[in-house]
Design a protein around this motif. Structure first.
Motif, PDB file in Angstrom:
ATOM      1  N   ASN A   1     -27.651 -42.019  43.499  1.00  0.00           N
ATOM      2  CA  ASN A   1     -27.205 -43.280  42.887  1.00  0.00           C
ATOM      3  C   ASN A   1     -25.939 -43.821  43.532  1.00  0.00           C
ATOM      4  OD1 ASN A   1     -29.281 -43.489  41.020  1.00  0.00           O
ATOM      5  ND2 ASN A   1     -28.187 -42.349  39.446  1.00  0.00           N
ATOM      6  N   MET A   2     -25.167 -42.952  44.163  1.00  0.00           N
ATOM      7  CA  MET A   2     -23.897 -43.349  44.788  1.00  0.00           C
ATOM      8  C   MET A   2     -24.027 -43.589  46.285  1.00  0.00           C
ATOM      9  SD  MET A   2     -21.215 -43.618  42.806  1.00  0.00           S
ATOM     10  CE  MET A   2     -19.870 -43.329  43.963  1.00  0.00           C
ATOM     11  N   ALA A   3     -24.804 -42.751  46.956  1.00  0.00           N
ATOM     12  CA  ALA A   3     -24.804 -42.723  48.428  1.00  0.00           C
ATOM     13  C   ALA A   3     -25.537 -43.920  49.016  1.00  0.00           C
ATOM     14  CB  ALA A   3     -25.438 -41.428  48.911  1.00  0.00           C
ATOM     15  N   SER A   4     -24.979 -44.498  50.055  1.00  0.00           N
ATOM     16  CA  SER A   4     -25.586 -45.651  50.723  1.00  0.00           C
ATOM     17  C   SER A   4     -26.484 -45.196  51.871  1.00  0.00           C
ATOM     18  CB  SER A   4     -24.495 -46.582  51.268  1.00  0.00           C
ATOM     19  OG  SER A   4     -23.785 -45.939  52.321  1.00  0.00           O
ATOM     20  N   ILE A   5     -27.366 -46.074  52.281  1.00  0.00           N
ATOM     21  CA  ILE A   5     -28.279 -45.765  53.381  1.00  0.00           C
ATOM     22  C   ILE A   5     -27.497 -45.581  54.685  1.00  0.00           C
ATOM     23  CG2 ILE A   5     -30.188 -46.650  54.773  1.00  0.00           C
ATOM     24  CD1 ILE A   5     -30.902 -45.615  51.912  1.00  0.00           C
ATOM     25  N   GLY A   6     -26.550 -46.479  54.945  1.00  0.00           N
ATOM     26  CA  GLY A   6     -25.741 -46.325  56.156  1.00  0.00           C
ATOM     27  C   GLY A   6     -24.951 -45.028  56.150  1.00  0.00           C
ATOM     28  N   GLY A   7     -24.375 -44.696  55.006  1.00  0.00           N
ATOM     29  CA  GLY A   7     -23.614 -43.460  54.906  1.00  0.00           C
ATOM     30  C   GLY A   7     -24.471 -42.232  55.070  1.00  0.00           C
ATOM     31  N   ASN A   8     -25.713 -42.285  54.579  1.00  0.00           N
ATOM     32  CA  ASN A   8     -26.609 -41.154  54.755  1.00  0.00           C
ATOM     33  C   ASN A   8     -26.842 -40.854  56.233  1.00  0.00           C
ATOM     34  OD1 ASN A   8     -29.640 -40.182  55.166  1.00  0.00           O
ATOM     35  ND2 ASN A   8     -28.953 -39.428  53.170  1.00  0.00           N
ATOM     36  N   LEU A   9     -27.022 -41.900  57.028  1.00  0.00           N
ATOM     37  CA  LEU A   9     -27.238 -41.697  58.464  1.00  0.00           C
ATOM     38  C   LEU A   9     -25.981 -41.188  59.158  1.00  0.00           C
ATOM     39  CD1 LEU A   9     -29.378 -44.829  59.381  1.00  0.00           C
ATOM     40  CD2 LEU A   9     -30.138 -42.554  58.660  1.00  0.00           C
ATOM     41  N   MET A  10     -24.821 -41.516  58.608  1.00  0.00           N
ATOM     42  CA  MET A  10     -23.559 -41.151  59.242  1.00  0.00           C
ATOM     43  C   MET A  10     -22.981 -39.832  58.732  1.00  0.00           C
ATOM     44  SD  MET A  10     -22.751 -43.424  61.516  1.00  0.00           S
ATOM     45  CE  MET A  10     -20.968 -43.320  61.687  1.00  0.00           C
ATOM     46  N   GLN A  11     -23.670 -39.158  57.812  1.00  0.00           N
ATOM     47  CA  GLN A  11     -23.109 -37.923  57.280  1.00  0.00           C
ATOM     48  C   GLN A  11     -22.954 -36.882  58.380  1.00  0.00           C
ATOM     49  OE1 GLN A  11     -25.758 -35.529  54.655  1.00  0.00           O
ATOM     50  NE2 GLN A  11     -27.251 -37.142  55.022  1.00  0.00           N
ATOM     51  N   ARG A  12     -21.989 -36.021  58.193  1.00  0.00           N
ATOM     52  CA  ARG A  12     -21.627 -35.061  59.238  1.00  0.00           C
ATOM     53  C   ARG A  12     -22.236 -33.695  58.949  1.00  0.00           C
ATOM     54  NH1 ARG A  12     -16.059 -35.333  61.852  1.00  0.00           N
ATOM     55  NH2 ARG A  12     -17.429 -34.754  63.572  1.00  0.00           N
TER      56      ARG A  12
END
Length: 325
Positions: A102-113
């Motif tokens: 519910n919090m995580a964005s699609i762009g952020g998911n791709l950028m996770q480390r």
């Protein structure tokens, strides 16, 4: 935590200015905030981009366009995505927890480390975190790490389930800066570690992901995601498989296969695809094609089991997807 500057971008221009000045973009913050707490990352400035107009999910006859600020749960629940791209919905729903989705964005998911424990332990040697310091995982505990795409600098797996599905579907990442939009094939977006493991993606400094685009193709409707892990929920993959297949007239007309949890980047399996396409579907075909899934694997001391696991995971998911109506 430590002192840092925080601002909210009211519009795209303000966000790009902040990014060009060195600020890190933050949306859901489900990865970056954790890394800051652990002092793995210490950005001097953050800019909140949640006010930007990148939250739409638009599906037309030729492509799906997902704004980078759409939440994982929103994309997973979209009726058109569930019908035409089930592999995307399934990959998202098998990720993280309901609260994080519910919090995580699609762009952020791709950028996770990476989730490598040595990356997240600031007392350990890690070339991604501190280039030139070494890779403690190579001779350390490496059960969950990569058998594809590694180097003598890094063996960490890419953590995103969504990225595996998008790799199978030939998605494009749309980056934006002052010069305009820059479409990047997802196969080129993620970088294998090589000699520069700290360079994980193809974004230039200050660029911002604004959308992800996925072409509408017949095989995407018959697709799915299988995730093998140590526990049933809230766990990263030991191995996963995204499969999309178009079957008509008793022939496999096209196939797309990518695997996760085993590569330093989402790992496409073109040899498996070639072995299946144009053939008559059936158990023997799935078995013989999946035997190619581990070609080129280089297991470490603790993860040789992944060689057999990737073959079995691919065979199982080929069988499941072929049986879909």
């Amino acid at each position: 935590m430590y002192p840092f500057q925080f601002s909210r971008a009211a519009d795209e221009s303000a966000a790009l200015d902040a990014g060009a000045a060195g600020a890190r973009y933050i949306a859901g913050g489900t990865t970056l905030v954790d890394l800051m707490r652990e002092t793995v990352e210490r950005p001097e400035a953050l800019v909140d981009i949640n006010a930007l107009p990148y939250r739409d999910i638009d599906l037309n006859p030729t492509r799906l366009r997902v704004g980078s600020l759409a939440r994982m749960s929103e994309l997973a629940a979209h009726p058109g995505v569930r019908q035409q791209f089930p592999v995307i919905s399934q990959a998202l729903e098998l990720s993280a927890s309901a609260q994080l989705r519910n919090m995580a964005s699609i762009g952020g998911n791709l950028m996770q480390r990476p989730r490598c424990l040595y990356f997240r332990d600031v007392s350990a040697a890690c070339n991604r975190r501190e280039p030139g310091s070494g890779c403690a995982a190579i001779d350390g505990y490496n059960r969950t790490l990569a058998i594809f795409g590694a180097s003598d600098q890094c063996v960490a797996t890419h953590p995103s389930d969504l990225a595996v599905a998008l790799t199978a579907l030939d998605a494009m990442v749309i980056a934006r800066d002052r010069d305009g939009d820059h479409p990047i094939r997802i196969a080129d977006f993620f970088r294998k570690p090589g000699n520069t493991p700290n360079e994980e993606h193809d974004l230039r400094p200050g660029q911002l992901i604004v959308a992800v685009e996925v072409p509408v193709r017949p095989e995407a409707r018959r697709s799915g995601y299988l995730k093998v892990r140590d526990r049933q929920s809230y766990e990263f993959a030991l191995c996963s498989a995204a499969v999309a297949m178009d079957i008509a007239g008793g022939t496999v007309r096209s196939t797309r296969v990518a695997v996760g949890g085993v590569g330093t980047v989402p790992w496409r399996l073109p040899a498996v695809e070639r072995a299946i396409t144009g053939r008559t579907p059936g158990p023997e075909l799935w078995r013989s094609a999946s035997a190619l899934a581990a070609d080129g694997a280089k297991p470490l001391s603790d993860n040789e089991f992944k060689v057999e696991m990737v073959k079995r995971t691919v065979e199982r998911q080929l069988t499941i997807v072929a049986a879909l109506l």
